[in-house]
Design an enzyme around this catalytic site. Structure first.
Site, PDB file in Angstrom:
ATOM      1  NE  ARG A 168     -14.328  22.255  71.810  1.00  0.00           N
ATOM      2  CZ  ARG A 168     -13.532  22.795  72.584  1.00  0.00           C
ATOM      3  NH1 ARG A 168     -12.404  23.510  72.095  1.00  0.00           N
ATOM      4  NH2 ARG A 168     -13.542  22.613  73.935  1.00  0.00           N
ATOM      5  CE  LYS A 192     -17.860  23.016  72.858  1.00  0.00           C
ATOM      6  NZ  LYS A 192     -18.555  22.281  73.712  1.00  0.00           N
ATOM      7  CG  HIS A 261     -17.643  14.920  69.227  1.00  0.00           C
ATOM      8  ND1 HIS A 261     -17.121  16.075  69.434  1.00  0.00           N
ATOM      9  CD2 HIS A 261     -18.210  14.694  70.453  1.00  0.00           C
ATOM     10  CE1 HIS A 261     -17.383  16.481  70.562  1.00  0.00           C
ATOM     11  NE2 HIS A 261     -18.073  15.831  71.118  1.00  0.00           N
ATOM     12  NE  ARG A 264     -13.069  17.892  71.769  1.00  0.00           N
ATOM     13  CZ  ARG A 264     -12.163  18.673  71.925  1.00  0.00           C
ATOM     14  NH1 ARG A 264     -11.148  18.988  71.535  1.00  0.00           N
ATOM     15  NH2 ARG A 264     -12.445  19.485  73.276  1.00  0.00           N
ATOM     16  CG  HIS A 287     -12.203  20.163  77.937  1.00  0.00           C
ATOM     17  ND1 HIS A 287     -11.908  18.641  78.355  1.00  0.00           N
ATOM     18  CD2 HIS A 287     -12.619  20.161  76.488  1.00  0.00           C
ATOM     19  CE1 HIS A 287     -12.526  17.977  77.336  1.00  0.00           C
ATOM     20  NE2 HIS A 287     -13.131  18.740  76.671  1.00  0.00           N
ATOM     21  CE1 TYR A 296     -12.719  11.646  75.829  1.00  0.00           C
ATOM     22  CE2 TYR A 296     -12.377  13.886  77.059  1.00  0.00           C
ATOM     23  CZ  TYR A 296     -12.887  13.186  75.896  1.00  0.00           C
ATOM     24  OH  TYR A 296     -13.522  13.686  74.997  1.00  0.00           O
TER      25      TYR A 296
END
Length: 325
Positions: A168, A192, A261, A264, A287, A296
């Site tokens: 990220r 995150k 982004h 990524r 994630h 995806y």
């Protein structure tokens, strides 16, 4: 249903000869006055509410409902589903339900209804847009940066690392020099929710990161800990990375806009195409839930279809028969 029954679209009341009966029109007029005098809603919102409520009122009246007080949750769900089937956007359906909830709350406040039938009806979730990615040839075109000035070397290292490790933007910018373990091919990043993870890097990412570290001291202030620095010698900002990537996309004549982004997303898509290992991609991207990674699989459908056509015996046989014909 007769031809006079309106379709439940947002402008139905403009295209029909029907007029709201007193049971429908009078409560709406009182509600509009309430919105103007007490709620302080914008004119835009008031206009949207009026359009939606009158459209729904015409529809309910035409199918035999005798006034707003006879509308239950089943009718509300039908109003929402009719809108969906007519092609309304999710945001418009949300406005439709919001106007109903506010209107029924008003009728409850006036003692004309005892419960709000729209409270338990949820608007459909907005469709999550598929992430954009570059194909392998476009990535190669972007990364063909051969200039040897410090800024170009830094930018190539940034792009190679983002594409090579799926980082990220916030993770990349926050990396310190001490977070890089060259011998293990690993970088400690904070994702995150301040969750720490280890991202692998190798190949071209490793080569260009090494090239950057050889000249980093030419740009970095002596006390700067950040791995990537700006011309001012301090840790590079999010905006600078975004700006430089967009500029490199134009300079390298890549047809689509380049963003951190997008690199990524390209990493995730290409790894999934090669490995078909969704769990591994989940771990590499950091994630927490695999449902986030599953988006995806939509991007990978064309690749999977090609594999099927080449590998499945029935698909292969069908193709052979078609060729003979």
């Amino acid at each position: 249903m007769s031809e006079s029954v309106p379709h439940l679209s947002t402008n139905a009341h403009l295209s029909t000869n029907l007029h709201l009966t007193t049971n429908f029109a009078e409560p709406l007029q009182r509600f509009y006055e309430y919105l103007r005098s007490e709620k302080g809603l914008s004119l835009y919102t008031q206009r949207n509410y009026k359009q939606q409520l009158e459209t729904m009122g015409l529809y309910l009246m035409s199918v035999g409902v005798d006034g707003w007080v006879n509308v239950d949750a089943g009718w509300v769900r039908q109003l929402a589903s009719k809108g969906m089937r007519s092609g309304m956007k999710e945001s418009s359906i949300a406005t439709r339900l919001s106007s109903l909830r506010s209107f029924f709350d008003f009728l409850i406040l006036r003692g004309e209804m005892s419960a709000n039938p729209a409270k338990g009806v949820s608007a459909p979730r907005k469709k999550r847009p598929l992430p954009k990615n570059l194909d392998v040839d476009e990535m190669a075109q972007l990364l063909e940066v051969n200039e040897d000035d410090p800024l170009s070397i830094r930018d190539r290292a940034i792009m190679e690392l983002m594409y090579g490790s799926g980082l990220r933007l916030a993770e990349l910018v926050s990396i310190d020099v001490k977070d890089v373990n060259f011998s293990a091919g690993e970088i400690r990043v904070v994702g995150k929710g301040d969750k720490e993870r280890v991202a692998p890097f190798s190949g071209m990412a490793k080569e260009w990161l090494n090239n950057w570290l050889k000249i980093r001291s030419q740009m970095a202030n002596s006390d700067e800990k950040g791995l990537f620095v700006s011309k001012l010698g301090v840790r590079i900002s999010h905006r600078s990375v975004q700006k430089r990537m967009a500029e490199w996309g134009q300079k390298q004549a890549v047809p689509s806009h380049i963003s951190p982004h997008k690199l990524r997303h390209s990493f995730a898509t290409h790894v999934l195409e090669s490995s078909n290992n969704l769990r591994a991609v989940q771990e590499l991207l950091g994630h927490e839930n695999i449902s986030t990674t599953q988006i995806y699989t939509h991007l990978d459908f064309q690749h999977l279809a090609q594999v099927y056509d080449q590998a499945h015996p029935r698909a292969h046989k069908r193709k052979q028969n078609t060729d003979k014909e």
